[in-house]
Design a protein around this motif. Structure first.
Motif, PDB file in Angstrom:
ATOM      1  N   THR A 235      49.728  43.277  42.235  1.00 17.29           N
ATOM      2  CA  THR A 235      49.683  44.340  44.165  1.00 17.29           C
ATOM      3  C   THR A 235      51.022  43.434  43.894  1.00 17.29           C
ATOM      4  O   THR A 235      51.588  42.368  44.002  1.00 17.29           O
ATOM      5  CB  THR A 235      48.570  43.988  44.705  1.00 17.29           C
ATOM      6  OG1 THR A 235      48.715  44.654  45.813  1.00 17.29           O
ATOM      7  CG2 THR A 235      48.256  42.572  45.147  1.00 17.29           C
ATOM      8  N   GLY A 236      51.704  43.940  45.384  1.00 20.49           N
ATOM      9  CA  GLY A 236      52.867  43.375  45.637  1.00 20.49           C
ATOM     10  C   GLY A 236      53.762  44.587  46.670  1.00 20.49           C
ATOM     11  O   GLY A 236      53.630  45.415  45.631  1.00 20.49           O
ATOM     12  N   ALA A 237      55.125  44.089  46.876  1.00 21.93           N
ATOM     13  CA  ALA A 237      56.033  44.506  47.459  1.00 21.93           C
ATOM     14  C   ALA A 237      56.313  45.456  46.283  1.00 21.93           C
ATOM     15  O   ALA A 237      57.998  46.451  46.423  1.00 21.93           O
ATOM     16  CB  ALA A 237      56.541  43.813  48.587  1.00 21.93           C
TER      17      ALA A 237
ATOM     18  N   VAL B  54      52.949  49.595  34.667  1.00 20.13           N
ATOM     19  CA  VAL B  54      53.098  48.911  35.627  1.00 20.13           C
ATOM     20  C   VAL B  54      51.669  49.671  36.185  1.00 20.13           C
ATOM     21  O   VAL B  54      51.887  50.955  36.987  1.00 20.13           O
ATOM     22  CB  VAL B  54      54.015  49.283  36.948  1.00 20.13           C
ATOM     23  CG1 VAL B  54      54.213  47.872  37.563  1.00 20.13           C
ATOM     24  CG2 VAL B  54      55.619  48.385  35.619  1.00 20.13           C
ATOM     25  N   CYS B  55      50.640  49.531  36.290  1.00 26.42           N
ATOM     26  CA  CYS B  55      49.458  50.376  36.442  1.00 26.42           C
ATOM     27  C   CYS B  55      48.985  49.658  37.912  1.00 26.42           C
ATOM     28  O   CYS B  55      48.305  50.388  38.599  1.00 26.42           O
ATOM     29  CB  CYS B  55      48.432  49.938  35.791  1.00 26.42           C
ATOM     30  SG  CYS B  55      47.791  48.140  35.760  1.00 26.42           S
ATOM     31  N   GLY B  56      49.485  48.659  38.732  1.00 29.73           N
ATOM     32  CA  GLY B  56      48.798  48.379  40.426  1.00 29.73           C
ATOM     33  C   GLY B  56      47.940  47.887  39.864  1.00 29.73           C
ATOM     34  O   GLY B  56      47.612  46.696  39.658  1.00 29.73           O
ATOM     35  N   TYR B  57      46.896  47.540  41.635  1.00 24.28           N
ATOM     36  CA  TYR B  57      46.444  46.624  41.721  1.00 24.28           C
ATOM     37  C   TYR B  57      44.759  47.051  40.203  1.00 24.28           C
ATOM     38  O   TYR B  57      44.720  48.201  41.026  1.00 24.28           O
ATOM     39  CB  TYR B  57      45.546  46.572  43.148  1.00 24.28           C
ATOM     40  CG  TYR B  57      44.577  45.374  43.169  1.00 24.28           C
ATOM     41  CD1 TYR B  57      43.765  44.197  43.030  1.00 24.28           C
ATOM     42  CD2 TYR B  57      43.150  46.376  43.680  1.00 24.28           C
ATOM     43  CE1 TYR B  57      43.048  44.048  43.403  1.00 24.28           C
ATOM     44  CE2 TYR B  57      41.761  45.877  43.977  1.00 24.28           C
ATOM     45  CZ  TYR B  57      41.698  43.985  43.904  1.00 24.28           C
ATOM     46  OH  TYR B  57      40.960  43.758  43.673  1.00 24.28           O
TER      47      TYR B  57
ATOM     48  N   ALA C 190      45.472  39.428  47.290  1.00 21.86           N
ATOM     49  CA  ALA C 190      44.927  39.095  46.388  1.00 21.86           C
ATOM     50  C   ALA C 190      46.016  38.360  45.416  1.00 21.86           C
ATOM     51  O   ALA C 190      46.224  38.493  44.642  1.00 21.86           O
ATOM     52  CB  ALA C 190      44.760  40.385  45.823  1.00 21.86           C
ATOM     53  N   GLY C 191      45.531  36.911  45.685  1.00 19.30           N
ATOM     54  CA  GLY C 191      46.666  35.793  44.554  1.00 19.30           C
ATOM     55  C   GLY C 191      45.685  35.039  44.677  1.00 19.30           C
ATOM     56  O   GLY C 191      44.403  34.640  44.883  1.00 19.30           O
TER      57      GLY C 191
END
Length: 388
Positions: free
Chosen positions: A243-245, A265-268, A18-19
């Motif tokens: 999103t991401g590691a 930091v709410c994520g996707y 999702a970039g």
């Protein structure tokens, strides 16, 4: 390029997540599939099933697991050989590579295949803001692969100027094509005034940052900068969506600093337009980037933006008009600008109005598709002229 004369178009990208570059590539694939052209996409080891699901049913997707983002000579050589075999087997008319790693490996795999038109999309340049040795290696690789490239697609004038300044291609081979997106999805929210419920929904000022959790996006530096100024932002929530590691480590860092009330930091977030509707203003603090799609989306949503001085950013963000552009890496300046805008509602409203007035039609998916059609035709003619 219409289905009366279909051409097989093959895209190659390092990851399909999702970039920004990934979304651009999926939209490009779908555009030509809808027109009736055979379309194939080759993607590497890392992928998001949601991105695969967004591909048009007619698009053939092939994974090459040896194609990874990290550098590994043996694995990279294996990826190049695999892709070259696929190119000979599939015999596309156009190969369109995306991102730096796939751009190098994909174009090397395409070398000396007769009549194959090779196009490279410059979403970002790997030699920006890196050490001297890395820069020399990356520039050398870009120059070598430029020798077999029939057209470059630059997402912004800044990317094109940087490429040319480093001897990557010649001016006649470069075309500026803004990264397409569904602009209307963001514009329509301006009229709806929709608020969404999130864990941080409360009568606070909201600053939104849309960016995947990657090192170059500088989330940690932003968090540290806010920590130093926590007293100034006691009434503010910074929403870091992506999103991401690095998501879990960033959440842990926020918790260790005791910033849970200030940084989320709410994520996707699946509905980016709805999230942006809740923002008072937006930020973008990546250290290395092309023209970020997120910043265009900020503008489409009518949100003032505070960003770092990225190549080509002036096309979207104009200081003191619809946002502020700060010196690259200067978080003190960025956070000062954020605070001053939050404290000046009249200026914030004026910048919001100015953002809404900017013409973003050239960032539409349709506009991108029309431009690519012309570029592909030109690249095909160049490739075939060389053979003749």
């Amino acid at each position: 390029m219409y289905n009366t004369n279909p051409h097989h178009i093959l895209h190659i990208i390092t990851r399909l997540v999702a970039g920004g570059a990934d979304e651009n590539t999926v939209l490009s694939c779908n555009h030509f599939a809808q027109l009736g052209h055979p379309v194939t996409i080759i993607y590497g080891h890392d992928f998001d099933p949601k991105m695969i699901a967004r591909l048009h049913p007619a698009v053939k997707a092939i994974q090459v697991k040896s194609l990874t983002r990290s550098i590994s000579p043996m694995r990279d050589l294996r990826a190049m050989r695999t892709i070259r075999r696929l190119l000979w087997w599939l015999r596309p008319d156009v190969v369109h590579t995306h991102t730096s790693k796939a751009g190098v490996i994909g174009r090397m795999a395409a070398m000396n295949i007769p009549s194959l038109a090779v196009v490279h999309g410059i979403h970002i340049l790997a030699f920006i803001n890196v050490g001297w040795l890395q820069r020399q290696v990356y520039v050398a690789l870009e120059r070598v692969t430029a020798s077999c490239t029939h057209a470059f697609v630059d997402v912004s004038p800044g990317m094109m100027e940087l490429a040319l300044a480093h001897g990557v291609g010649t001016p006649d081979l470069h075309y500026i094509v803004p990264s397409g997106m569904d602009i209307d999805a963001f514009r329509s929210r301006q009229a709806q005034h929709v608020r969404i419920e999130t864990p941080t929904s409360r009568p606070r000022r909201r600053v939104v940052y849309l960016a995947n959790y990657e090192r170059r996006k500088a989330h940690r530096e932003l968090i540290d900068g806010v920590s130093e100024r926590r007293a100034q932002f006691s009434d503010t929530t910074f929403v870091l969506a992506g999103t991401g590691a690095l998501e879990a480590p960033l959440k842990e860092h926020v918790s260790n600093l005791g910033l849970q009330e200030i940084i989320d930091v709410c994520g996707y977030v699946s509905d980016a337009p709805a999230l942006l509707e809740t923002a008072d203003l937006c930020i973008y603090c990546s250290g290395r980037e092309g023209l970020p799609r997120a910043v265009v989306q900020y503008c489409a949503s009518g949100k003032p933006a505070v960003t770092f001085d990225l190549p080509g950013i002036e096309v979207i963000v104009k200081s003191d008009y619809n946002g502020m552009v700060c010196k690259q890496g200067d978080f003190d300046s960025m956070l000062s600008a954020v605070r001053s805008l939050l404290d000046d509602p009249l200026l914030l409203a004026s910048m919001s109005s100015n953002a809404k007035s900017i013409d973003l039609e050239k960032w539409s998916t349709a506009s991108m598709g029309v431009s690519l059609e012309t570029i592909y035709q030109t690249a095909i003619m160049r490739a075939r002229a060389i053979v003749q």
